[in-house]
Design an enzyme around this catalytic site. Structure first.
Site, mmCIF file in Angstrom:
data_model
loop_
_atom_site.group_PDB
_atom_site.id
_atom_site.type_symbol
_atom_site.label_atom_id
_atom_site.label_comp_id
_atom_site.label_asym_id
_atom_site.label_seq_id
_atom_site.Cartn_x
_atom_site.Cartn_y
_atom_site.Cartn_z
ATOM 1 N N ASP A 127 -4.891 -9.430 9.258
ATOM 2 C CA ASP A 127 -4.490 -8.544 8.150
ATOM 3 C C ASP A 127 -5.269 -7.230 8.101
ATOM 4 O O ASP A 127 -4.832 -6.278 7.445
ATOM 5 C CB ASP A 127 -4.673 -9.260 6.808
ATOM 6 N N ASP A 129 -7.946 -6.570 6.475
ATOM 7 C CA ASP A 129 -8.169 -6.296 5.048
ATOM 8 C C ASP A 129 -9.592 -6.591 4.582
ATOM 9 O O ASP A 129 -9.828 -6.777 3.382
ATOM 10 C CB ASP A 129 -7.185 -7.117 4.205
ATOM 11 N N ARG A 171 -0.389 -10.203 4.113
ATOM 12 C CA ARG A 171 -0.740 -10.647 2.765
ATOM 13 C C ARG A 171 -0.647 -9.474 1.789
ATOM 14 O O ARG A 171 0.425 -8.906 1.620
ATOM 15 C CB ARG A 171 -2.132 -11.289 2.756
#
Length: 319
Positions: A127, A129, A171
């Protein structure tokens, strides 16, 4: 420090094996014993822990997934679960731990540090992130998987003069969508970090159609919503033949790219160095191609930020 442990947790990402290999071999190079903890925090609580040798990590640098396996473990969020994990670490004489994973894995590492157990986090998630690092292990491989898929879909979109909506993972982060959409010339890129108006997407499609364009690619990050619903709305309101592809877990697998293998090796080695230096509660990352580390509490407190200049560039190039 004479004995350390390593585990992978949460969603798997290409390059985790390269990071495990780096941790094991860097530690053994410094005469430190390494113990692999299987199935993440679940294995830590259950005592599924085995000693690793140099040969334990042979021929894994090019493999996707994780040889230590992974699992979600809600039980480790409880104090009882955390203390059980610490008890098993002490039972095996493990003095420090390396955790490879994403946000949830970091929170487990944070808890262990809070219980007085030295833990270092390595960002392993497709991701991208995790704050404090420009890139996470697995992002580059997942990105290239998405790009290859979109390239193939575009061929069909062109042949049949269709609009394709492609839903990608990430996500609550839009990095995979943004980077792949920019790399593949998508007409619209929908990410959770930016509000979008359906009217704007429809207007872009109409402008393209009016100038003779008969196919379009729209990339949707899963955190925005359902690609299927967006595709249905486009077809109903524009009367355009529209198809939806949800790429799903194909994005997690595959042999890691050179970039991910090198990044994982550098981060894994640095994590071991930090334990040797007496550090605890740290996370490693890469910034401007230099390996860095920061307090794991600080990393978890920082928000994930998308590259606004890339967002603007994508809009400018998709006129």
């Amino acid at each position: 420090m004479k004995r350390i442990g390593v585990l992978t947790s949460g969603g798997d990402s290409p390059g985790m094996n390269a990071a495990i290999r780096a941790v094991v071999r860097k530690a053994i190079y410094h005469d430190i014993e390494v113990y692999g903890i299987y199935h993440g925090y679940t294995g830590l609580m259950n005592g599924n822990i085995k000693k690793m040798e140099i040969g334990s990590v042979a021929d894994i640098i090019h493999r996707g997934g994780t040889m230590l396996y992974s699992a979600r473990c809600p039980e480790f969020k409880t104090l009882e679960g955390q203390l059980k994990g610490v008890e098993n670490l002490k039972k095996f004489g493990i003095e420090g731990l390396v955790v490879i994973g994403g946000d949830g894995s970091y929170r487990g590492a944070q808890k262990l540090t809070g219980h007085g157990f030295p833990t270092i986090g390595i960002p392993g998630t497709i991701d991208n992130d995790i704050p404090g690092t420009d890139f996470t292990i697995g992002f580059d491989t997942a990105l290239n998987t998405v790009i290859q898929a979109i390239d193939k879909i575009r061929d069909t979109a062109t042949s049949h003069e269709r609009t394709y909506v492609i839903e990608v993972m990430g996500r609550d982060a839009g990095d995979i969508a943004l980077w792949s959409g920019l790399a593949d010339g998508a007409e619209s890129i929908l990410i959770p970090e930016e509000k979008f108006e359906m009217a704007d997407i429809l207007s872009r499609l109409k402008r393209g159609h009016d100038r003779g364009k008969r196919h379009s690619i729209i990339v949707v990050a899963e955190g925005v919503g359902s690609g299927v619903e967006i595709g249905k709305q486009i077809q109903e309101e524009m009367n355009m033949e529209t198809r939806v592809t949800v790429l799903g877990h194909v994005q997690r697998g595959g042999s890691p790219t050179a970039s991910d293998r090198v990044l994982a090796s550098r981060l894994g080695a640095r994590a071991v160095e930090l334990l040797l230096e007496g550090a605890e509660g740290r996370t490693v990352g890469i910034q401007k191609n230099e390996i860095v580390d920061l307090d794991i509490n600080e990393a978890l407190a920082l928000p994930h930020e998308v590259n606004q200049k890339m967002c603007q560039l994508a809009r400018e190039l998709s006129i």
